[in-house]
Design a protein around this motif. Structure first.
Motif, PDB file in Angstrom:
ATOM      1  N   SER A 126       0.834  -1.208   0.000  1.00  0.00           N
ATOM      2  CA  SER A 126       0.000   0.000   0.000  1.00  0.00           C
ATOM      3  C   SER A 126       0.867   1.255   0.000  1.00  0.00           C
ATOM      4  O   SER A 126       0.451   2.304  -0.490  1.00  0.00           O
ATOM      5  N   LYS A 157       2.821   1.459  -3.767  1.00  0.00           N
ATOM      6  CA  LYS A 157       2.071   1.419  -5.020  1.00  0.00           C
ATOM      7  C   LYS A 157       1.970   2.782  -5.709  1.00  0.00           C
ATOM      8  O   LYS A 157       2.072   2.859  -6.918  1.00  0.00           O
ATOM      9  N   ASP A 158       1.781   3.842  -4.978  1.00  0.00           N
ATOM     10  CA  ASP A 158       1.718   5.148  -5.668  1.00  0.00           C
ATOM     11  C   ASP A 158       2.148   6.333  -4.793  1.00  0.00           C
ATOM     12  O   ASP A 158       1.470   7.363  -4.746  1.00  0.00           O
ATOM     13  N   TYR A 207       4.232   8.489  -5.336  1.00  0.00           N
ATOM     14  CA  TYR A 207       4.607   9.662  -6.133  1.00  0.00           C
ATOM     15  C   TYR A 207       3.549  10.760  -6.103  1.00  0.00           C
ATOM     16  O   TYR A 207       3.841  11.898  -6.445  1.00  0.00           O
ATOM     17  N   ILE A 208       2.309  10.416  -5.689  1.00  0.00           N
ATOM     18  CA  ILE A 208       1.280  11.464  -5.672  1.00  0.00           C
ATOM     19  C   ILE A 208       1.630  12.574  -4.687  1.00  0.00           C
ATOM     20  O   ILE A 208       1.125  13.679  -4.785  1.00  0.00           O
ATOM     21  N   ILE A 238       5.350  -0.016 -12.100  1.00  0.00           N
ATOM     22  CA  ILE A 238       4.733   1.275 -11.818  1.00  0.00           C
ATOM     23  C   ILE A 238       5.568   2.421 -12.374  1.00  0.00           C
ATOM     24  O   ILE A 238       6.792   2.407 -12.307  1.00  0.00           O
ATOM     25  N   ASP A 239       4.874   3.388 -12.932  1.00  0.00           N
ATOM     26  CA  ASP A 239       5.526   4.608 -13.396  1.00  0.00           C
ATOM     27  C   ASP A 239       5.561   5.580 -12.207  1.00  0.00           C
ATOM     28  O   ASP A 239       4.517   6.067 -11.780  1.00  0.00           O
ATOM     29  N   LEU A 284      -4.452  15.259   0.957  1.00  0.00           N
ATOM     30  CA  LEU A 284      -4.025  15.767  -0.346  1.00  0.00           C
ATOM     31  C   LEU A 284      -5.237  16.197  -1.179  1.00  0.00           C
ATOM     32  O   LEU A 284      -5.274  17.290  -1.747  1.00  0.00           O
ATOM     33  N   ASP A 314      -6.947  12.119  -6.020  1.00  0.00           N
ATOM     34  CA  ASP A 314      -5.562  12.134  -5.565  1.00  0.00           C
ATOM     35  C   ASP A 314      -4.583  12.333  -6.718  1.00  0.00           C
ATOM     36  O   ASP A 314      -3.416  12.598  -6.502  1.00  0.00           O
ATOM     37  N   TYR A 315      -5.049  12.184  -7.943  1.00  0.00           N
ATOM     38  CA  TYR A 315      -4.180  12.329  -9.114  1.00  0.00           C
ATOM     39  C   TYR A 315      -4.457  13.610  -9.894  1.00  0.00           C
ATOM     40  O   TYR A 315      -3.886  13.807 -10.951  1.00  0.00           O
ATOM     41  N   ALA A 371       0.036  -0.627 -17.464  1.00  0.00           N
ATOM     42  CA  ALA A 371       0.936   0.411 -16.940  1.00  0.00           C
ATOM     43  C   ALA A 371       2.320   0.229 -17.546  1.00  0.00           C
ATOM     44  O   ALA A 371       2.843  -0.873 -17.606  1.00  0.00           O
ATOM     45  N   LYS A 372       2.852   1.314 -17.989  1.00  0.00           N
ATOM     46  CA  LYS A 372       4.171   1.218 -18.626  1.00  0.00           C
ATOM     47  C   LYS A 372       5.176   2.013 -17.827  1.00  0.00           C
ATOM     48  O   LYS A 372       4.858   3.023 -17.239  1.00  0.00           O
ATOM     49  N   LYS A 373       6.370   1.526 -17.877  1.00  0.00           N
ATOM     50  CA  LYS A 373       7.460   2.299 -17.292  1.00  0.00           C
ATOM     51  C   LYS A 373       7.902   3.311 -18.317  1.00  0.00           C
ATOM     52  O   LYS A 373       7.881   3.054 -19.511  1.00  0.00           O
ATOM     53  N   LYS A 374       8.254   4.484 -17.815  1.00  0.00           N
ATOM     54  CA  LYS A 374       8.714   5.505 -18.756  1.00  0.00           C
ATOM     55  C   LYS A 374      10.021   5.086 -19.400  1.00  0.00           C
ATOM     56  O   LYS A 374      10.874   4.528 -18.726  1.00  0.00           O
TER      57      LYS A 374
END
Lengths: 301, 532
Positions: free
Chosen positions: A23, A26-27, A29-30, A63-64, B258, B446-447, B529-532
């Motif tokens: 958890s 996973k993300d 970066y936000i 994951i990017d 956030l 959140d994005y 999902a791709k990696k950059k």
């Protein structure tokens, strides 16, 4: 090839994340930390080392992370875990490996050798994996300069205040007095070696005012950034590292004037009544870089 | 027949309910609507008391019979004991084919599930259903239909006679023997009785149930003696600990904080954020945090809220007490401090659900809202929201005031993370439309933040303010890149529920669930999902 540009990237905030917790990884970066440090060392239970590696590998390859730098803290060189940690994260294109409890140049070189081996094994570009070292003891702090210069892959050193103060036979007091010597010594060593310097974590999440003061202090001392343990610390760090409009306008003038005067063959001149020469150039560039990273720069430099 | 949000409404359901398809939020604006006149059993004698000994006796006096509609309110929320108590007695008497018309139903009412199974209850009208009753409806156990209405829509349905209540049961924290009811005080204090006002005025018979009988006259009364037929005193109408929680601790969940920050940053950059603005928000962590952030900016800029609407919780009361908000109008209290506040702060007012949100009166409070901050289980790329049906197809939530406030407010903001667990909440098409996208202006995740393309003015207002603006499609794509595109829920054929728009037209239907069938030839959703 070691990417010098990458070595010098902005690292105001480095957020620690437990590599054992999906958890968290996973993300993260936000929250827009400059660097994310996935921990395989102390945060991961001894019985969960394998699963943490496994999930971190898949996270890193799937994951990017959207521009946040990926750093991994491997297990200590006194364990039988660190070599496998290196294989795991090099295979997953980690950007930086953080060496815990580093005390001398030899330890850096040991890690470097394993990293190179792994890069070859997994067909990665040699030199793509950068290194940093956490100094966690009196000996480590004293040897800061040799650690910084032990490898061209080194991006910088970080103080680990908890272990270091134990070694000093004191505790974290919140005043910073116990860290004064180490901080001053490390920043001098890092600058002498041309690498970056990062400060220790602030663990009291209820004392945000104390945290702010701590970050203000280390910024004034010259540190490149702060280690964070909770996303709510990130904005404060970025806020403090964000140049004021006054700083930005001055830096802009300095850069433009130096470029202009250089062409005209003038070395020393004044901007807003202050004496300026080429020595101010890098500092001004850094101010603009910080301003850009913080999203407050609207100019054209 | 397809409605204005592109949902196919089966002809048989239109015929069975006599309803029309949804034609848009403002379809009825300015049109005349006929209300019904309530029936009153007049009391001319001076015998004095309306007290009846037991619930059984009062049911007999009300001449309860098969096929009637009984109404209840949900002001006691998870602590409600009235509905179960009344229904247990009704069940004992062997009455069948009843319609329950409640302002909401939740897990506290699970004891009535066997009555759905045995045909005691065959129809349900509610603002939505949480808990086991929702599961039972979705499994097709209700013989008739479940009709889900917004709080405003419920008032409209009762006032126009579309929903005729035979007996209304009103749990009253305090009552006198002649039927003056209040919500402040008593053992089961709930602050307000807003949802019951329409029941009191329009039901054929009105029964007050209280555990705190007070001397006549019980003033001020939120519901007065002129509407109440009988008063029954019981031991306990609610469990105070479950009616209202203590003040929720401000969240430390960084994701919610956030989103709250994004929401506040958006609000303060709109032209509506000026002295005298109006605001409504829910009790979710992100909503409360955004109220707290907003208060900081209000202090900084010396901007005051003209009025707050709700669904009230402590942060709004704090604004009122501090003088940052001029007036609160209240239809429900979510925590102890707000129940306390309506008793102590004279600028904290009780209003009825009709005043709050009924679309078919001469103007509800929601019409005067500048901002409403809402949540949603799902939002799709057309900004349609689903707050009733879970992504597993089971009825699990309630419209409440969602469609009402969304329609009324000048700037409707929905806060949701792009994923809830592993399920994307920003999607191509919501499972069920419960609030039309035309009423949703902004989605905060959140994005990033997506603005409804029809709100060019809002897009212009926040341009260059450093907000993470994205299109709703971009947000969906981010979510799908992480979770994969989910397969649609597979429903059975039978329609078990109708989602009413505020005006009573059908915005969507809910079908019976059925076990998921894997299609053999289809590969599992691929991770993109791709990696950059």
């Amino acid at each position: 090839m070691i990417n010098e540009q990458k070595k010098k990237r902005l690292r105001r905030s480095m957020m620690f994340l437990n590599g054992q917790k999906p958890s968290l990884i996973k993300d993260p970066y936000i929250y827009k930390a400059d660097s994310l440090m996935f921990d395989l060392e102390d945060a991961v239970a001894a019985t969960a080392k394998d699963t943490a590696r496994f999930s971190l590998y898949h996270a890193l390859t799937t994951i990017d992370y959207r521009g946040s730098e990926k750093v991994c803290r491997i297990n200590g060189l006194d364990t039988d875990l660190w070599k496998e940690d290196i294989r795991c994260v090099v295979a997953a294109d980690i950007e930086v490996i953080r060496i815990p409890k580093c005390e001398n140049a030899e330890m850096v070189r040991q890690v470097e050798a394993e990293v190179l081996k792994a890069e070859k094994e997994f067909g990665k570009e040699e030199g793509q994996t950068l290194l940093m070292a956490a100094l966690e003891s009196a000996k480590g702090v004293l040897n800061a300069y040799e650690v910084c210069t032990a490898s061209p892959r080194m991006i910088g050193i970080a103080l680990s205040g908890g272990d270091y103060t134990k070694d000093l036979q004191t505790t974290i007091t919140g005043t910073g007095v116990e860290l004064m010597g180490a901080r001053q010594h490390m920043i001098i060593a890092a600058r002498a070696a041309g690498v970056q310097c990062f400060d220790t974590i602030w663990s009291n999440l209820d004392d945000m005012e104390g945290f702010r003061k701590d970050v203000e202090t280390i910024k004034k001392m010259g540190f490149d950034g702060k280690s964070c343990i909770n996303p709510r610390q990130i904005d404060i760090v970025h806020d403090i590292y964000t140049p004021t409009q006054k700083d930005i306008i001055f830096a802009e003038k300095v850069i433009k004037e130096i470029d202009d005067k250089k062409a005209k063959g003038i070395g020393v001149f004044t901007v807003d009544g202050k004496m300026i020469d080429i020595a101010f150039y890098d500092g001004a560039k850094r101010t603009i870089m910080l301003a850009k990273a913080s999203g407050v720069y609207k100019g054209d430099l | 027949m397809k409605n204005a949000v592109g949902r196919e409404i089966p002809q048989e359901i239109l015929k069975k309910t006599g309803k029309e398809v949804f034609r848009g939020t403002h379809y009825y604006d300015g049109k005349p609507v006929q209300k019904v006149g309530p029936k009153t059993n007049v009391v001319i004698n001076n015998n004095g008391s309306k007290l009846v000994d037991t619930i059984h006796d009062v049911l007999v006096k009300c001449k309860i019979k098969n096929g009637m509609t009984l109404s209840f309110h949900h002001h006691f929320r998870n602590g409600d004991k009235v509905l179960n108590m009344v229904m247990a007695e009704v069940h004992k008497m062997g009455i069948k084919n009843l319609t329950i018309c409640a302002s909401s139903l939740g897990a506290q009412n699970d004891p009535i599930i066997p009555m759905i199974e045995d045909g005691t209850i065959t129809n349900i009208e509610s603002s939505g259903v949480r808990g086991g009753i929702g599961q039972a409806i979705s499994e097709g156990k209700l013989k008739g239909l479940a009709i889900m209405r917004s709080h405003g829509g419920r008032v409209r349905a009762i006032e126009t006679g579309e929903s005729h209540v035979d007996i209304a049961f009103i749990g009253a924290p305090t009552a006198d023997e002649y039927g003056n009811l209040n919500a402040n005080g008593g053992k089961a204090d709930c602050g307000v009785l807003s949802y019951s006002a329409v029941d009191a005025m329009y039901a054929d018979k009105v029964v007050a149930i209280t555990d705190t009988l007070v001397p006549f006259p019980n003033l001020p009364a939120q519901i007065t003696q002129t509407y109440v037929d009988y008063v029954v005193v019981v031991d306990e109408i609610g469990d105070p600990a479950k009616i209202a929680t203590g003040a929720a601790k401000p969240t430390t969940d960084q994701r919610k904080l956030l989103m709250a920050k994004y929401c506040t940053d958006f609000v303060i950059n709109t032209p509506y954020f000026k002295d005298g603005f109006s605001y409504q928000t829910g009790v979710g962590g992100a909503s409360i945090a955004s109220t707290i952030y907003l208060a900081e900016i209000m202090r900084e800029r010396n901007i005051h809220m003209g009025f707050g609407v709700g669904g009230i919780a402590k942060p709004m009361c704090d604004l009122l007490d501090e003088g940052l908000c001029r007036v609160l109008v209240d239809t429900q209290d979510f925590d102890q401090p707000s129940i306390e506040n309506i008793r102590t702060n004279p600028n904290h007012y009780y209003i009825t659900a009709g005043e709050y949100a009924n679309p078919f009166n001469k103007g509800a409070y929601v019409n005067k809202l500048d901002f409403v901050i809402l949540a949603s289980l799902e939002v799709d790329v057309n900004f349609n929201c689903n707050v009733v049906v879970g992504s597993d197809g089971v009825i699990t939530g309630a419209q409440g005031g969602h469609p009402d406030t969304a329609a009324g407010a000048k700037c409707t903001i929905v806060i949701t993370p792009i994923m809830q667990g592993r399920i994307p909440s920003i999607c191509t098409e919501v499972t069920t439309v419960t609030t039309p996208g035309e009423d949703v202006d902004v989605v905060v995740t959140d994005y990033g933040i997506a603005i409804n393309p029809k709100r060019k003015d809002l897009m212009e207002a926040v341009k260059g303010k450093g907000l993470p603006i994205k299109t709703i499609e971009e947000l969906r794509d981010i979510a799908y890149a992480i979770t994969g595109e989910p397969e649609k829920v597979q429903f059975g054929r039978r329609v078990v529920g109708v989602i009413e728009a505020r005006d009573g037209s059908i915005i969507d239907v809910v079908r019976e669930i059925k076990p998921f069938e894997f299609k053999a030839e289809k590969k599992p959703a691929k991770r993109t999902a791709k990696k950059k």
